[in-house]
Design a protein around this motif. Structure first.
Motif: not given
Lengths: 371, 356
Positions: A355, A359, A362, A364-367, A369
């Protein structure tokens, strides 16, 4: 199938009157039309002739397996054995090891120790070669004495030449497929491959050192044709484009070289047959193909294709599938152990690591979880 | 039964090392100890390929739906994999050097047993048979426990000479090199390990089934002593032995420190070794890319075992027979000898088949 084989038709024929079939689909092109000694040497090296010598010499010839012969195309007073060439070669060697230029020790011993050296063999005579040919498909393509892929292809072409078939080309493939109990696309692919091999032979195997018809792994070539991108690369419409009207000979030369030319430590540029998938991906991407043609190893050229992405997503999909299977059966597991916990932890760590990498790639800062 | 059988059960994956093993086993099954593409094609191809699907030959449904027979196409696939196998055998010949007991002619697709065989060659055959016990019906137990003995020697050869190396499996409970234990019950065996490691950990009987005599997943236990009786040992090695030729994934965690360090009260994590009778390598001598590594186990595979034990053989003139059980040695001896036994060949021809 030919007429049912009638036991009453079986007759004994002198071994000296029986000739090996120079059109035997087993034989490579350079042995076609050769005399008995040349064919015997080839059969000994490439078939079960040694074992048959031991068997026939020790137990006699099994009368339940007559040879299938014809005078069609045979010299005067001779019969050509269309089916049973290995058994005839073994019998001839039992009677005369001098038929080989340098008979190996095993041949000499088998002849010296033989209890039986038949001088006549049970045969069933057919009027024409083609009457026997159809029977061979069951025995050597679908049955228990299989030929290799190239031999099967040669057989199919002989069958088509001897039995002109009505209808469009695909209909002919279907008829041939019915004769051997297989599929039309399989037949078409074999015949396309055979056409390419003929072209390669005409070009003297493009001067590739050590390559000849026997060393060219035909099933590897036909498997390569299973990939549409490799067909496109060659200029074929698909694997069943037997006429190959738009074939790019330079590219055929490249493909044959990648598949069969041995370099360091006897390796080809393809390596193992399972790498065909990678090669198929490489030839369909211009930049990857250029890198590979320039000499980059296949596994590195792969990086210029979409294959890494496909493999990555395939692996994720497989992993999810496996996890779902584990989830579905966990309630039925009676005993768990610490090793199970360890594996789950390891998976967890991998998911976190993957992940993080994805991340970053990309931006991205999408965690992820909580895990 | 001590005869090579089930040869129609060819590998189910396209990994070349599996196909090289298959060719070597077929070679040992023949009278003259030679395997050729023709031997493989005529003897072991397509015994029953029109029915069951496997991962490798997975497209029978398409044939059946078309009223066709899958055998011709499967035969072609088999040929290709056999070619990969011969190529891998040639790679092995290079990697194992004189220890490899076969001679390979890749262009002729021919593999033959060397003669005479060195002690190292015989060790190779023992490991080959262990990894392929599915072809020796009835001998699985003998080969599995026999491989533990070979692994014990390999671990001993890997560690410093003063190391205390033990066989931890239940089968070896009464052996002088087994774990000293008051009974065959698991908690007693764990107490034996605690005593050897001097960790002083308490083993609670209530945590185990009353009749649990299993080995908790470790086949080998070793201590590399510091020679300080007043402190717990800190270099502990636990090993698991795997004889199957693939699918040993879960075994990689059986001797993991996460599992064992708390159980035995170790002050530092133990080392986790996985001994493999298989040789899961690919070209370039890397481990096969298709196999899954997990558990941070050190893999000691056929090549590593053999090279380590051969040093011992050469240095001390130890015969190969001293490094394995009598039963395994017996199987090796029979495998490499010619025999007059004539068995029915699957094609219908009589064929001489060697006993192993």
């Amino acid at each position: 199938m030919p007429d049912a084989i009638d036991a009453k038709k079986v007759r004994s024929i002198a071994v000296d009157s029986l000739a090996l079939d120079p059109e035997n689909p087993r034989l490579p092109a350079d042995r076609k039309g050769a005399g008995d000694p040349s064919i015997i040497e080839w059969l000994y090296e490439n078939a079960d002739v040694g074992e048959l010598m031991l068997s026939i010499g020790g137990q006699g010839y099994f009368p339940g397996e007559p040879l299938l012969v014809t005078t069609d195309g045979a010299p005067a007073g001779k019969f050509i054995v269309v089916e049973g060439n290995c058994r005839l070669a073994a019998t001839k060697l039992l009677n005369n090891t001098g038929l080989m230029t340098k008979p190996p020790k095993a041949v000499r011993e088998a002849a010296d120790t033989a209890t039986f050296k038949p001088i006549e063999l049970p045969c069933i005579q057919f009027a024409a070669r083609k009457d026997i040919l159809k029977y061979l498909g069951y025995r050597h393509v679908t049955g228990v004495h299989p030929w290799d892929a190239l031999q099967k292809a040669r057989y199919l072409r002989q069958l088509r030449d001897l039995y002109p078939m009505p209808g469009e080309q695909w209909e002919q493939y279907k008829q041939l497929a019915r004769e051997i109990g297989s599929r039309a696309d399989y037949v078409a692919k074999l015949l396309t491959g055979l056409h390419l091999v003929d072209l390669v032979a005409e070009k003297r195997f493009f001067g590739i050192k050590g390559l000849d018809e026997e060393r060219l792994n035909f099933s590897l070539l036909t498997t390569a044709l299973s990939y549409s991108s490799i067909c496109s690369f060659l200029g074929l419409e698909n694997a069943t484009d037997e006429t190959a009207k738009n074939l790019d000979e330079e590219r055929l030369k490249n493909l044959i070289s990648w598949l069969f030319e041995e370099h360091k430590e006897g390796r080809t540029r393809l390596g193992e047959s399972r790498n065909l998938k990678t090669l198929a991906a490489v030839v369909s991407h211009e930049e990857a193909l250029q890198k590979f043609t320039d000499g980059l190893p296949l596994e590195e050229a792969e990086n210029w294709t979409s294959l890494p992405e496909e493999n990555f997503r395939d692996a994720l999909s497989t992993a999810i599938g496996a996890m779902q299977r584990a989830r579905d059966v966990v309630h039925r597991v009676q005993k768990t152990n610490d090793a199970d916990i360890e594996m789950l932890k390891e998976m967890n760590q991998m998911v976190v690591a993957l992940h993080s990498i994805v991340k970053d790639k990309r931006g991205s800062d999408q965690e992820l979880g909580v895990i | 039964m001590d005869q090579i059988a089930n040869l129609d059960d060819s590998p189910e994956r396209p990994w070349p090392y599996l196909w090289a093993d298959f060719i070597e086993i077929v070679c040992l099954s023949t009278l003259d100890k030679v395997a050729t593409a023709q031997t493989l094609r005529s003897g072991y191809l397509g015994q029953d390929v029109s029915g069951e699907d496997t991962e490798l030959f997975d497209d029978a449904d398409l044939d059946l739906a078309n009223g066709a027979d899958a055998r011709p196409r499967r035969a072609d696939k088999f040929e290709r994999l056999i070619d990969d196998g011969f190529q891998h055998a040639e790679d092995r010949q290079r990697q194992f050097g004189n220890l490899y007991p076969f001679e390979v002619d890749k262009s002729a697709r021919r593999l033959s047993l060397k003669t005479p065989l060195s002690e190292g060659n015989k060790l190779y055959v023992a490991l080959l048979l262990s990894a392929n016990h599915k072809y020796l019906p009835g001998q699985q137990h003998a080969l599995t426990t026999g491989f533990e003995v070979i692994s014990w020697h390999a671990l001993k050869a890997l560690l410093p000479t003063e190391s205390d190396v033990r066989l931890a499996g239940t089968t070896h409970a009464n052996s002088p090199i087994g774990i000293p234990s008051a009974s065959s019950r698991k908690p007693d065996k764990l107490r034996g390990m605690v005593a050897l490691a001097r960790t002083g950990a308490e083993i609670n009987d209530a945590q185990f089934w009353p009749n649990d005599t299993a080995d908790e997943g470790a086949d080998l236990f070793a201590v590399v002593p510091f020679g300080e009786p007043e402190t717990a040992e800190e270099i502990i090695v636990l090993g698991q032995c795997a004889t199957s030729n693939e699918n040993w994934g879960p075994k990689q965690n059986d001797a993991s420190p996460q599992k064992w360090a708390p159980l035995l009260g170790m002050p530092v994590p133990n080392m986790n070794f996985l001994f493999l009778a298989a040789s899961p390598r690919q070209y370039g001598n890397k481990f096969e890319r298709g196999v899954v590594r997990s558990g941070h186990a050190v893999w000691v595979d056929r090549q590593r075992i053999l090279k380590r034990l051969n040093k011992l053989v050469e240095r001390t003139a130890t015969p190969a027979s001293a490094l394995m059980s009598t039963k395994v040695w017996d199987l090796v001896t029979k495998a490499v000898e010619a025999s007059d036994i004539v068995a029915e060949h699957p094609t219908g021809h009589s064929q001489h088949t060697a006993l192993v």
